[in-house]
Enzyme design. Structure first.
Site, PDB file in Angstrom:
ATOM      1  CG  HIS A 194       6.884   4.762  -2.911  1.00 24.96           C
ATOM      2  ND1 HIS A 194       6.822   4.549  -1.555  1.00 24.96           N
ATOM      3  CD2 HIS A 194       8.002   5.516  -3.126  1.00 24.96           C
ATOM      4  CE1 HIS A 194       7.874   5.125  -0.978  1.00 24.96           C
ATOM      5  NE2 HIS A 194       8.607   5.715  -1.912  1.00 24.96           N
ATOM      6  CD  GLU A 222      11.769   6.293  -0.767  1.00 25.26           C
ATOM      7  OE1 GLU A 222      11.267   5.749   0.224  1.00 25.26           O
ATOM      8  OE2 GLU A 222      11.114   7.016  -1.554  1.00 25.26           O
TER       9      GLU A 222
HETATM   10  P1  ADP Z   1       2.903   4.967   2.182  1.00 20.46           P
HETATM   11  O1  ADP Z   1       3.015   4.271   0.837  1.00 20.46           O
HETATM   12  O2  ADP Z   1       1.620   5.759   2.268  1.00 20.46           O
HETATM   13  O3  ADP Z   1       4.119   5.762   2.559  1.00 20.46           O
HETATM   14  P2  ADP Z   1       3.813   2.912   4.055  1.00 20.46           P
HETATM   15  O4  ADP Z   1       5.195   3.343   3.783  1.00 20.46           O
HETATM   16  O5  ADP Z   1       3.366   2.843   5.496  1.00 20.46           O
HETATM   17  O6  ADP Z   1       2.728   3.796   3.270  1.00 20.46           O
HETATM   18  O7  ADP Z   1       3.562   1.455   3.464  1.00 20.46           O
HETATM   19  C1  ADP Z   1       4.084   1.109   2.202  1.00 20.46           C
HETATM   20  C2  ADP Z   1       3.033   0.376   1.389  1.00 20.46           C
HETATM   21  O8  ADP Z   1       2.717  -0.868   2.015  1.00 20.46           O
HETATM   22  C3  ADP Z   1       1.688   1.077   1.269  1.00 20.46           C
HETATM   23  O9  ADP Z   1       1.656   2.068   0.259  1.00 20.46           O
HETATM   24  C4  ADP Z   1       0.765  -0.076   0.990  1.00 20.46           C
HETATM   25  O10 ADP Z   1       0.804  -0.463  -0.389  1.00 20.46           O
HETATM   26  C5  ADP Z   1       1.365  -1.207   1.821  1.00 20.46           C
HETATM   27  N1  ADP Z   1       0.749  -1.310   3.168  1.00 20.46           N
HETATM   28  C6  ADP Z   1       0.954  -0.497   4.214  1.00 20.46           C
HETATM   29  N2  ADP Z   1       0.261  -0.897   5.292  1.00 20.46           N
HETATM   30  C7  ADP Z   1      -0.400  -2.014   4.919  1.00 20.46           C
HETATM   31  C8  ADP Z   1      -1.300  -2.919   5.579  1.00 20.46           C
HETATM   32  N3  ADP Z   1      -1.652  -2.748   6.863  1.00 20.46           N
HETATM   33  N4  ADP Z   1      -1.804  -3.962   4.884  1.00 20.46           N
HETATM   34  C9  ADP Z   1      -1.455  -4.148   3.599  1.00 20.46           C
HETATM   35  N5  ADP Z   1      -0.620  -3.350   2.917  1.00 20.46           N
HETATM   36  C10 ADP Z   1      -0.095  -2.295   3.556  1.00 20.46           C
HETATM   37 MG    MG Z   2       6.094   5.114   3.026  1.00 19.80          MG
END
Ligand code: ADP
Ligand code: MG
Length: 202
Positions: A160, A171
């Protein structure tokens, strides 16, 4: 007076799959070698409440994540599980809590100029299938939205990383107490930020 750019901070969490894949050292070295400074680090097994609050600190996160996931499907000519972004995110949050509480994680604060953007660039996009080659997610993970959906789980993408400076500050407060953060100098900062470069030649 506004703060010097070198004081920007971001939160990174090595997710449970990153620990299981023995990638702690590799991930830390990627952020270290670009010149960022590690100011806090700890290992813990997060509670469900911590994870749910972490992802909903940003009131826009539900909408943004739902829209990004839907785009991930439509860009590949696939049908998203729902056209309602909030419905998509509700499912994601549920599986995310399960994923993020499944084992220990390593939470860290990295500091330096453009820390948020630099860390996101090195980390790569959310879906490993389409993350750029050379990024951590692009190089070490082969997961996809379609596979994680079929298996009813969260995308496993080992890291993350905060998405914006505001998100990072919220955060950091959520994961660390003030007395867990180390304010110190490293010698390489002289070369990276000092405008004079005095004192190299004898
Ligand atoms: P990031 O971690 O790249 O900032 P997001 O904040 O959009 O992404 O999403 C948080 C986490 O949720 C992602 O890192 C991933 O582990 C999970 N995630 C996001 N979108 C999906 C999805 N469509 N299906 C399953 N898991 C997802
Ligand atoms: Mg995110």
């Amino acid at each position: 007076m506004s703060k010097h750019p070198s004081s920007e901070r971001t939160l990174v969490i090595i997710k449970p799959d990153g620990i299981q894949r023995s990638l702690i050292g590799e991930i830390i070295s990627r952020y270290e070698r670009i010149g960022l400074k590690l100011t806090a680090v700890k290992m813990l097994v997060p509670t469900a409440d911590m994870i749910e609050r972490h992802y909903t600190l940003d009131p826009e996160w539900r909408m943004k994540t739902g829209l990004k996931s839907i785009k991930g499907y439509t860009d590949k000519g696939l049908k998203p599980p729902s056209t309602d972004p909030l419905k998509v995110t509700e499912k994601i949050l549920k599986v995310l809590v399960k994923y993020m509480t499944s084992g220990p994680v390593v939470a860290m604060i990295w500091q330096g100029a453009h820390a948020v953007q630099i860390v996101r660039k090195i980390t790569g996009g959310t879906e490993p299938l389409t993350s750029d080659v050379g990024t951590i997610r692009g190089d070490y993970v082969l997961d996809s939205y379609s596979m994680s959906d079929a298996d009813g789980r969260a995308i496993r993408n080992v890291i993350h990383a905060s998405g914006s400076v505001n998100e990072a500050e919220d955060e950091i407060k959520h994961w660390f107490k003030e007395n867990e953060i180390n304010n110190y100098k490293i010698v390489s900062e002289q070369i990276i930020y000092n405008s004079d470069l005095d004192g190299i030649l004898e």
